[in-house]
Scaffold this motif. Structure first.
Motif, short mmCIF file in Angstrom:
data_model
loop_
_atom_site.label_atom_id
_atom_site.label_comp_id
_atom_site.label_asym_id
_atom_site.label_seq_id
_atom_site.Cartn_x
_atom_site.Cartn_y
_atom_site.Cartn_z
N LEU A 74 0.81 -1.22 0.00
CA LEU A 74 0.00 0.00 0.00
C LEU A 74 0.84 1.27 0.00
O LEU A 74 0.69 2.13 -0.86
CB LEU A 74 -0.95 0.01 1.20
N LEU A 75 1.71 1.41 0.95
CA LEU A 75 2.46 2.66 1.08
C LEU A 75 3.45 2.85 -0.06
O LEU A 75 3.64 3.96 -0.56
CB LEU A 75 3.16 2.72 2.43
N TRP A 76 4.08 1.77 -0.49
CA TRP A 76 4.98 1.84 -1.63
C TRP A 76 4.22 2.27 -2.88
O TRP A 76 4.66 3.16 -3.62
CB TRP A 76 5.65 0.50 -1.86
N ASN A 77 3.06 1.68 -3.11
CA ASN A 77 2.26 2.02 -4.29
C ASN A 77 1.77 3.46 -4.24
O ASN A 77 1.76 4.15 -5.27
CB ASN A 77 1.09 1.06 -4.44
N LEU A 78 1.36 3.92 -3.07
CA LEU A 78 0.94 5.32 -2.95
C LEU A 78 2.10 6.27 -3.24
O LEU A 78 1.94 7.25 -3.96
CB LEU A 78 0.39 5.59 -1.54
N PHE A 79 3.24 5.98 -2.69
CA PHE A 79 4.42 6.80 -2.92
C PHE A 79 4.78 6.82 -4.40
O PHE A 79 5.03 7.88 -4.98
CB PHE A 79 5.59 6.27 -2.09
N MET A 80 4.80 5.67 -5.02
CA MET A 80 5.19 5.57 -6.42
C MET A 80 4.16 6.19 -7.36
O MET A 80 4.49 6.50 -8.50
CB MET A 80 5.45 4.11 -6.80
N SER A 81 2.94 6.38 -6.90
CA SER A 81 1.91 6.97 -7.76
C SER A 81 2.00 8.50 -7.80
O SER A 81 1.33 9.13 -8.63
CB SER A 81 0.52 6.56 -7.29
N CYS A 82 2.80 9.11 -6.96
CA CYS A 82 2.94 10.57 -6.94
C CYS A 82 3.66 11.04 -8.21
O CYS A 82 4.73 10.55 -8.54
CB CYS A 82 3.74 11.03 -5.73
N PRO A 83 3.07 12.01 -8.92
CA PRO A 83 3.71 12.52 -10.14
C PRO A 83 5.13 13.04 -9.91
O PRO A 83 6.01 12.86 -10.75
CB PRO A 83 2.78 13.64 -10.60
N GLU A 84 5.36 13.65 -8.75
CA GLU A 84 6.69 14.19 -8.45
C GLU A 84 7.72 13.07 -8.32
O GLU A 84 8.87 13.22 -8.76
CB GLU A 84 6.66 15.01 -7.16
N VAL A 85 7.31 11.98 -7.73
CA VAL A 85 8.22 10.84 -7.57
C VAL A 85 8.50 10.24 -8.95
O VAL A 85 9.65 9.94 -9.28
CB VAL A 85 7.62 9.80 -6.61
N GLN A 86 7.48 10.07 -9.75
CA GLN A 86 7.66 9.51 -11.10
C GLN A 86 8.58 10.39 -11.93
O GLN A 86 9.48 9.89 -12.62
CB GLN A 86 6.31 9.34 -11.77
N ALA A 87 8.37 11.71 -11.86
CA ALA A 87 9.22 12.64 -12.62
C ALA A 87 10.68 12.56 -12.14
O ALA A 87 11.61 12.55 -12.96
CB ALA A 87 8.70 14.06 -12.49
N GLY A 88 10.87 12.48 -10.84
CA GLY A 88 12.22 12.38 -10.30
C GLY A 88 12.91 11.10 -10.74
O GLY A 88 14.09 11.11 -11.11
N LEU A 89 12.19 9.99 -10.72
CA LEU A 89 12.77 8.72 -11.15
C LEU A 89 13.13 8.76 -12.63
O LEU A 89 14.18 8.25 -13.04
CB LEU A 89 11.80 7.58 -10.86
N GLU A 90 12.27 9.36 -13.43
CA GLU A 90 12.55 9.47 -14.87
C GLU A 90 13.81 10.31 -15.11
O GLU A 90 14.65 9.94 -15.93
CB GLU A 90 11.35 10.06 -15.60
N LYS A 91 13.94 11.42 -14.38
CA LYS A 91 15.13 12.27 -14.54
C LYS A 91 16.39 11.54 -14.15
O LYS A 91 17.47 11.79 -14.70
CB LYS A 91 14.98 13.54 -13.70
N LEU A 92 16.28 10.63 -13.20
CA LEU A 92 17.44 9.86 -12.76
C LEU A 92 17.69 8.62 -13.63
O LEU A 92 18.67 7.91 -13.42
CB LEU A 92 17.26 9.44 -11.30
N GLY A 93 16.79 8.36 -14.57
CA GLY A 93 16.99 7.24 -15.47
C GLY A 93 16.44 5.91 -14.97
O GLY A 93 16.74 4.86 -15.54
N PHE A 94 15.61 5.94 -13.92
CA PHE A 94 15.02 4.70 -13.41
C PHE A 94 13.73 4.40 -14.12
O PHE A 94 13.02 5.30 -14.58
CB PHE A 94 14.71 4.84 -11.90
N THR A 95 13.42 3.13 -14.21
CA THR A 95 12.13 2.70 -14.73
C THR A 95 11.34 2.08 -13.59
O THR A 95 11.92 1.55 -12.65
CB THR A 95 12.28 1.69 -15.88
N TYR A 96 10.03 2.15 -13.69
CA TYR A 96 9.19 1.60 -12.62
C TYR A 96 8.00 0.91 -13.20
O TYR A 96 7.71 0.97 -14.35
CB TYR A 96 8.76 2.71 -11.63
#
Length: 96
Positions: A74-96
């Motif tokens: 639950l908490l991991w999925n909520l965190f990963m659903s945040c647009p800011e987190v997704q944008a940060g991961l993309e800028k760092l080159g991570f895929t999710y």
């Protein structure tokens, strides 16, 4: 050395069997007592027979969060659903 129960207990999603063994060991450990009504203490030393008999939020907080992440994600999925987190991961080159 000093053992901090938080480390082992916050590892439930990664090492569930080992974390459960550690939880049982910590819970059953009587000398020195390393837990009380609010949970596990900050740290202890088996060799020196002492404990830090206080609670820290930074220690207590991750334990239920990581147990819930193991149970439902639950908490991991909520965190990963945040647009800011997704944008940060993309800028760092991570895929999710």
């Amino acid at each position: 050395g000093v053992i901090t129960p938080t480390g082992a207990l916050s590892s439930f999603p990664y090492l569930p069997e080992e974390s459960m063994r550690a939880a049982r060991y910590f819970y059953e450990l009587k000398e020195p007592a390393i837990w009380d009504k609010y949970g596990f203490y900050d740290g202890y030393s088996e060799h020196e027979n002492w404990t830090k008999p206080w609670y820290l939020a930074i220690d207590q907080g991750p334990i239920p969060v990581m147990i819930e992440n193991l149970r439902t994600g639950l908490l991991w999925n909520l965190f990963m659903s945040c647009p800011e987190v997704q944008a940060g991961l993309e800028k760092l080159g991570f895929t999710y």
